[in-house]
Enzyme design. Structure first.
Site, PDB file in Angstrom:
ATOM      1  N   GLU A 103       0.839  -1.205   0.000  1.00  0.00           N
ATOM      2  CA  GLU A 103       0.000   0.000   0.000  1.00  0.00           C
ATOM      3  C   GLU A 103       0.871   1.250   0.000  1.00  0.00           C
ATOM      4  OE1 GLU A 103      -2.713   1.400  -0.313  1.00  0.00           O
ATOM      5  OE2 GLU A 103      -4.410   0.350   0.541  1.00  0.00           O
ATOM      6  N   ASP A 107      -4.681   4.494   6.169  1.00  0.00           N
ATOM      7  CA  ASP A 107      -5.331   5.618   6.837  1.00  0.00           C
ATOM      8  C   ASP A 107      -6.406   5.033   7.771  1.00  0.00           C
ATOM      9  OD1 ASP A 107      -6.149   8.808   5.789  1.00  0.00           O
ATOM     10  OD2 ASP A 107      -7.705   7.600   6.676  1.00  0.00           O
ATOM     11  N   LYS A 135      -0.977   6.273   9.056  1.00  0.00           N
ATOM     12  CA  LYS A 135      -1.545   7.310   9.928  1.00  0.00           C
ATOM     13  C   LYS A 135      -2.173   6.618  11.140  1.00  0.00           C
ATOM     14  CE  LYS A 135      -2.879  10.599   6.270  1.00  0.00           C
ATOM     15  NZ  LYS A 135      -4.006  11.147   5.493  1.00  0.00           N
TER      16      LYS A 135
HETATM   17  P1  5GP Z   1      -7.926   3.731   3.961  1.00  0.00           P
HETATM   18  O1  5GP Z   1      -8.810   2.694   3.323  1.00  0.00           O
HETATM   19  O2  5GP Z   1      -6.832   3.140   4.826  1.00  0.00           O
HETATM   20  O3  5GP Z   1      -8.719   4.788   4.680  1.00  0.00           O
HETATM   21  O4  5GP Z   1      -7.252   4.536   2.809  1.00  0.00           O
HETATM   22  C1  5GP Z   1      -6.347   3.993   1.965  1.00  0.00           C
HETATM   23  C2  5GP Z   1      -6.256   4.781   0.686  1.00  0.00           C
HETATM   24  O5  5GP Z   1      -6.689   6.130   0.844  1.00  0.00           O
HETATM   25  C3  5GP Z   1      -4.810   4.863   0.248  1.00  0.00           C
HETATM   26  O6  5GP Z   1      -4.465   3.772  -0.564  1.00  0.00           O
HETATM   27  C4  5GP Z   1      -4.765   6.191  -0.501  1.00  0.00           C
HETATM   28  O7  5GP Z   1      -5.074   5.974  -1.845  1.00  0.00           O
HETATM   29  C5  5GP Z   1      -5.856   7.028   0.150  1.00  0.00           C
HETATM   30  N1  5GP Z   1      -5.295   8.019   1.116  1.00  0.00           N
HETATM   31  C6  5GP Z   1      -5.352   7.964   2.466  1.00  0.00           C
HETATM   32  N2  5GP Z   1      -4.736   9.025   3.028  1.00  0.00           N
HETATM   33  C7  5GP Z   1      -4.261   9.769   2.000  1.00  0.00           C
HETATM   34  C8  5GP Z   1      -3.495  10.989   1.928  1.00  0.00           C
HETATM   35  O8  5GP Z   1      -3.093  11.630   2.920  1.00  0.00           O
HETATM   36  N3  5GP Z   1      -3.173  11.416   0.678  1.00  0.00           N
HETATM   37  C9  5GP Z   1      -3.572  10.769  -0.465  1.00  0.00           C
HETATM   38  N4  5GP Z   1      -3.205  11.300  -1.622  1.00  0.00           N
HETATM   39  N5  5GP Z   1      -4.290   9.621  -0.425  1.00  0.00           N
HETATM   40  C10 5GP Z   1      -4.616   9.126   0.796  1.00  0.00           C
END
Ligand code: 5GP
Length: 180
Positions: A103, A107, A135
């Site tokens: 990944e 987040d 994060k």
């Molecule tokens: P999660 O499912 O863990 O919330 O998010 C994962 C996806 O969200 C990551 O693969 C990425 O594409 C996007 N993402 C999460 N945080 C950020 C960020 O700070 N910047 C960007 N550009 N994408 C993020």
């Protein structure tokens, strides 16, 4: 400190290409050690992880491995939509394979959790997660905590090194944080 403008927002450099290279090597060394004698299958999560994956796989030492790609989308602009829109089905069998999900950033952990469930259902032997950024404050599910982390980050929105802002900025060699 270097700053850039992207779609009306100012971003400032947070991780230089040199720091990123160190972080990637540290992850690659741990994976090389942990998977000695195994043949892991890397599942790269498009689009964001393509840059990290390309550096990570080339930094592995003595690992005979296989790679495939998938795609999951939960983001629009700067916020997660909370739902996972698209999944490109895996092109390779993961049955009895030692899988490492790659990944760009973890987040909320929803993407990783969703993928882990898919891979479990497809009878992967083991599943671990390698991410360039993590994060920790945003993690909603403890079981989505990545096994290999390049760098931990606060809750700010970041771009560059594969991470986009509505499709742009993935090609930046450094990682930039939004300036508040
Ligand atoms: P999660 O499912 O863990 O919330 O998010 C994962 C996806 O969200 C990551 O693969 C990425 O594409 C996007 N993402 C999460 N945080 C950020 C960020 O700070 N910047 C960007 N550009 N994408 C993020």
């Amino acid at each position: 400190m270097k700053t850039i403008n992207e779609q009306g927002y100012t971003f400032q450099e947070w991780l230089s290409p040199e720091q990123i290279a160190k972080d990637v090597q540290q992850v690659a060394d741990r994976i090389s050690e942990d998977y000695k004698g195994k043949e892991p299958l890397f599942v790269v999560v498009l689009n964001g992880a393509f840059v990290f994956a390309s550096d990570l796989l080339r930094a592995l030492k003595g690992i005979h491995c296989d790679v495939t790609f998938t795609r999951v989308s939960s983001y629009s602009g700067m916020a997660s939509t909370g739902t996972l829109d698209v999944i490109v089905p895996l092109q390779k069998s993961v049955k009895q394979r030692d899988v490492i999900i790659v990944e760009d950033i973890v987040d909320s952990g929803l993407t990783v959790n969703r993928l882990k469930a898919e891979l479990q259902a497809l009878e992967a032997n083991s599943i671990r997660v390698a991410t360039m950024l993590f994060k920790p404050n945003k993690l909603e599910r403890k079981d989505a905590k990545p096994d290999y982390i390049g760098h931990e980050i606060t809750d700010d929105f970041v771009i560059g090194y594969g991470l986009d802002f509505d499709g742009y900025a993935r090609n930046l060699p450094a990682i930039y944080k939004i300036k508040k």
